[in-house]
Each structure stands twice: as structure tokens, then as C-alpha cells.
Design a protein around this motif. Structure first.
Motif, PDB file in Angstrom:
ATOM      1  N   UNK A  97       0.804  -1.223   0.000  1.00 55.73           N
ATOM      2  CA  UNK A  97       0.000   0.000   0.000  1.00 55.73           C
ATOM      3  C   UNK A  97       0.841   1.279   0.000  1.00 55.73           C
ATOM      4  N   UNK A  98       2.145   1.157  -0.135  1.00 55.69           N
ATOM      5  CA  UNK A  98       3.010   2.333  -0.232  1.00 55.69           C
ATOM      6  C   UNK A  98       2.614   3.191  -1.433  1.00 55.69           C
ATOM      7  N   UNK A 129      11.736   2.525  -1.490  1.00 55.71           N
ATOM      8  CA  UNK A 129      12.615   1.660  -0.717  1.00 55.71           C
ATOM      9  C   UNK A 129      13.055   2.419   0.531  1.00 55.71           C
ATOM     10  N   UNK A 130      13.434   1.727   1.593  1.00 55.31           N
ATOM     11  CA  UNK A 130      14.025   2.411   2.742  1.00 55.31           C
ATOM     12  C   UNK A 130      15.342   3.077   2.337  1.00 55.31           C
ATOM     13  N   UNK A 131      15.500   4.335   2.703  1.00 55.32           N
ATOM     14  CA  UNK A 131      16.725   5.077   2.381  1.00 55.32           C
ATOM     15  C   UNK A 131      17.580   5.255   3.631  1.00 55.32           C
ATOM     16  N   UNK A 132      18.890   5.374   3.403  1.00 60.02           N
ATOM     17  CA  UNK A 132      19.825   5.540   4.509  1.00 60.02           C
ATOM     18  C   UNK A 132      20.743   6.710   4.163  1.00 60.02           C
ATOM     19  N   UNK A 143      12.080  -3.536  -2.764  1.00 62.83           N
ATOM     20  CA  UNK A 143      11.615  -2.367  -3.502  1.00 62.83           C
ATOM     21  C   UNK A 143      10.151  -2.518  -3.893  1.00 62.83           C
ATOM     22  N   UNK A 144       9.428  -1.412  -3.859  1.00 61.75           N
ATOM     23  CA  UNK A 144       8.103  -1.328  -4.466  1.00 61.75           C
ATOM     24  C   UNK A 144       8.295  -0.624  -5.803  1.00 61.75           C
ATOM     25  N   UNK A 200      18.203   9.646  -4.749  1.00 60.66           N
ATOM     26  CA  UNK A 200      17.747  11.024  -4.664  1.00 60.66           C
ATOM     27  C   UNK A 200      16.357  11.216  -5.229  1.00 60.66           C
ATOM     28  N   UNK A 201      15.805  10.156  -5.826  1.00 63.54           N
ATOM     29  CA  UNK A 201      14.439  10.234  -6.358  1.00 63.54           C
ATOM     30  C   UNK A 201      13.691   8.939  -6.040  1.00 63.54           C
ATOM     31  N   UNK A 202      13.810   8.519  -4.792  1.00 66.52           N
ATOM     32  CA  UNK A 202      13.195   7.288  -4.305  1.00 66.52           C
ATOM     33  C   UNK A 202      12.131   7.638  -3.269  1.00 66.52           C
ATOM     34  N   UNK A 203      10.987   6.975  -3.353  1.00 66.69           N
ATOM     35  CA  UNK A 203       9.968   7.133  -2.320  1.00 66.69           C
ATOM     36  C   UNK A 203      10.483   6.451  -1.052  1.00 66.69           C
ATOM     37  N   UNK A 204      10.698   7.239  -0.024  1.00 67.06           N
ATOM     38  CA  UNK A 204      11.304   6.697   1.191  1.00 67.06           C
ATOM     39  C   UNK A 204      10.288   5.878   1.984  1.00 67.06           C
ATOM     40  N   UNK A 205      10.645   4.630   2.272  1.00 68.20           N
ATOM     41  CA  UNK A 205       9.806   3.710   3.041  1.00 68.20           C
ATOM     42  C   UNK A 205      10.444   3.508   4.407  1.00 68.20           C
ATOM     43  N   UNK A 206       9.618   3.298   5.415  1.00 69.67           N
ATOM     44  CA  UNK A 206      10.114   3.130   6.780  1.00 69.67           C
ATOM     45  C   UNK A 206      11.214   2.062   6.842  1.00 69.67           C
TER      46      UNK A 206
END
Length: 373
Positions: free
Chosen positions: A192-193, A203-206, A242-243, A285-291
Motif C-alpha cells: 500500500x506504499x 525503498x528504505x533510504x539511509x 523495492x516497491x 535522490x528520487x526514491x519514495x522513502x519507506x520506513x
């Protein structure tokens, strides 16, 4: 220091208990013999609750059903045990397990043929909705350069680059998962992201990680190619979870964008780490950040020593043994890391799979131009 170690060990044991309580109910062994159907235990039947959407076709579920959650994974003889455990974990915790559809990408020249792999999956998960696709290695083999670890050079590692071409066109969204992980939360939450601002992947970003280390000095010293990040604020992300919006992926021809960087790598040596850097070059730099809870990665240790790692701070929805060390290898060697015990409850392996590739019969090597189930 001693108290901290005791507290950590207690926390691991508590998490292990919470994940495994009532877990073994209903597991039974599949048939005898040494064939593919005897390698793994049959998983319990996980059924939908009353709140789940009902498919219009109860007899044969199509991958085009709009109510499905699509999960893509690679499937090969080397990581088969990990893949089976990953699938098991997804079903175990899904609120609507019958609405999860798995897309397995199999290597063209794997010692276990698609027919063998299909038989293993079907005998382990009799009610699973899945499809197996052949990944032609010549698609990417000439683009792969040497890496810091030989396993990272496996052509199947690059299959995620081609999901937009491999999967059915009606599949417009997919969750990609590596084979060395287990999901300990409802996969529907990840599904549902929302991918905002026309983003292609989530994806989760660090962002506190040292991003520069993923590329060589030759990359950073070149003012032309390093300019790719000038208009972005790149953060590291792990491509094992990844979604992906496949409609935007196909429209933007992102497969070709990744291949372009792989071609530059063959000529210039701008990175060292397998299939990850091209994704960073295209998407960082253009990724939907996920928890972060959805990728507690690095549990396999680094890519050289495979040393033990601890959990990152915060809640956990997915445990990922990225890195050199794999939980099934360390458990079999009776030298596990503490967190490897959290993988074990999802392991359905019976322990009699002959690892020598010569054990696969000649029927294993049947050829398929395409193989769909």
C-alpha cells in the motif's frame, strides 16, 4: 558492557518467541524418496479472512486479477532454501495470503530446471498462486563486470532490471524481494506504499551512510559522469526490497538507463559492487522513502568476512541477511549469529537435499524457451 550483551540476547530470544509461537501447527512432510517433492516440508495452508477481497475466478487465479499483491523473486538451486523460507514468511504474516501472487524468475542454465523448481514450489505450497519465468542470461552477461565478491556477478542478480519486460503487461506494480530475507509483518502494508511525484520505486533510504564509497575515485574525479548527482540529494538504498511502478518503469525505459551505466562501467570501472550501483546512479535522490522497518538489512555481515551484525534501532517488519553470510549456511555449520535463529522458524528444509549439482537427473536439463505455470 556485560549488561548490554545480556539485554541484547534477551531481546533476541523474546523476538524469536513472538515470531514462532503457534508456528509449527499443521506442518507435515511431503512423500518419501529423493525427488524434488521430498526436499522440503509442506507448509501450512494459510487462508484469507472474511475481510479479504474475493477473486472473481476461484478456480484459476490470473496474474491480471486487480485484487492481487504481486511479489517478484529470483529462484535458483543455490538460494532455493532461502527463497522457500521467504515465501513461507510472507504467507505466514499476510492478512490475505490467498491474494498474494508470486512471480519467480529462474535462471536459464541453473542446474535445477524450471520444471524441477516448479515442482518444489508446488509441493511445498500446494495452494500458492505463482508463475515461473525464464531469465535469459545472454540478456545481461556481456554487461556484467567483475565485483568484490563472485556471487555478486551472477546474472540472476540483474533480473530485477528486467521485470518490466519479463512480467505480464497487466502487472503494473510489484514488490521485489531478495531470497535471503524473511517478512515478519503483513506484506499488504508494504504493498500500500504510495509512490508520490511520479516516482518509479520506493525503498528504505539511509541518508547517513557514506554514499561516496559506492563509487570509485575514477567516477568522482570525472566532472562529466559525476554530474549525474548534481541536481539530486542521493541517499543509499538497498535494492533487495523495492516497491516498483512497472507502468512508469516501462514508459521511462529505465532498463535501458541502467544498462547505459553498466556499459560505462565496463569501460571506466566506476564502481565495485555488482548490481547495486547502477540503481543508485539512476534512482538515488528520487526514491519514495519507506520506513526502515521494511529492510533491516546487512544481517549477513560485510561482503568479505560475513561477520555477525545486530539489528538497527527501531521496529522490525523485514529481516534481511544481505552480505556474505547466509543464515542457513551458518546454522548448518553450527556457527550461527544470534539473529540467524530468527530465520530458522521459516525454514522448511528437511535436510536431505544433495548439494552436489551432479545429483540433478538428466531430466533436470529439459530446455524451455518459456515456462509459465
Amino acid at each position: 558492557m556485560i549488561m548490554r550483551s545480556v539485554f541484547y540476547a534477551a531481546a533476541v530470544l523474546l523476538l524469536h518467541f513472538l515470531l514462532t509461537a503457534t508456528f509449527c501447527d499443521g506442518i507435515r512432510t511431503i512423500g518419501g524418496g529423493d525427488g524434488p517433492g521430498s526436499w522440503f516440508l509442506e507448509a501450512p495452508e494459510y487462508r484469507n479472512g472474511v475481510e479479504c477481497p474475493v477473486s472473481t475466478n476461484k478456480v484459476l487465479v490470473s496474474s491480471c486479477d486487480p485484487d492481487l499483491v504481486h511479489v517478484a523473486m529470483t529462484l535458483d538451486s543455490e538460494y532455493l532454501r532461502g527463497s522457500i523460507a521467504a515465501v513461507h514468511s510472507v504467507l505466514r504474516h499476510a492478512s490475505c495470503p490467498e491474494n498474494v501472487f508470486f512471480h519467480f524468475i529462474a535462471a536459464e542454465f541453473d542446474p535445477a530446471s524450471p520444471r524441477v523448481l516448479s515442482k518444489v514450489v508446488r509441493s511445498t505450497f500446494p495452494s500458492l498462486n505463482f508463475k515461473i519465468y525464464i531469465f535469459r542470461e545472454d540478456t545481461v552477461i556481456n554487461l556484467i563486470s567483475s565485483s568484490i565478491r563472485q556471487a555478486l556477478e551472477n546474472p540472476l542478480n540483474y533480473a530485477r532490471n528486467y521485470l518490466g519486460d519479463i512480467l505480464d503487461l497487466c502487472v503494473d506494480r510489484v514488490i521485489y524481494l531478495d531470497s535471503d530475507l524473511v517478512v515478519v509483518d503483513d506484506i499488504h502494508k508494504l504493498w500500500n506504499t504510495t509512490l508520490t511525484n511520479s516516482r518509479v520505486i520506493g525503498a528504505p533510504e539511509y541518508c547517513h551512510a557514506n554514499f561516496t564509497k559506492y563509487f570509485t575515485d575514477a567516477f568522482w574525479s570525472d566532472p562529466v559522469i559525476s554530474r549525474v548527482f548534481h541536481s539530486r540529494k542521493p541517499c543509499y538504498f538497498n535494492t533487495g526490497v523495492m516497491v516498483m511502478d512497472l507502468v512508469r518503469w516501462r514508459e521511462g525505459n529505465y532498463r535501458k538507463r541502467i544498462e547505459n551505466w553498466m556499459e560505462i562501467q565496463r569501460k571506466r570501472r566506476i564502481y565495485e559492487l555488482g548490481s547495486l550501483p547502477p540503481f543508485l546512479l539512476v534512482f538515488a535522490g528520487n526514491v519514495e522513502s519507506i520506513d526502515h522497518r521494511w529492510n533491516q538489512h546487512g544481517l549477513g555481515g560485510d561482503n568479505v568476512r560475513g561477520s555477525c551484525r545486530s539489528l538497527h534501532a527501531g521496529p522490525v517488519s523485514l529481516l534481511h541477511w544481505s552480505g556474505k553470510g547466509k543464515p542457513w549456511v551458518r546454522l548448518d555449520a553450527r556457527n550461527p549469529c544470534p539473529l540467524d535463529h530468527l530465520w530458522k522458524p521459516y525454514d522448511l528444509y528437511k535436510g536431505n537435499l544433495i548439494k552436489d549439482h551432479s545429483s540433478f537427473s538428466s531430466s533436470t536439463f529439459l530446455g524451455f524457451s518459456s515456462y509459465l505455470l
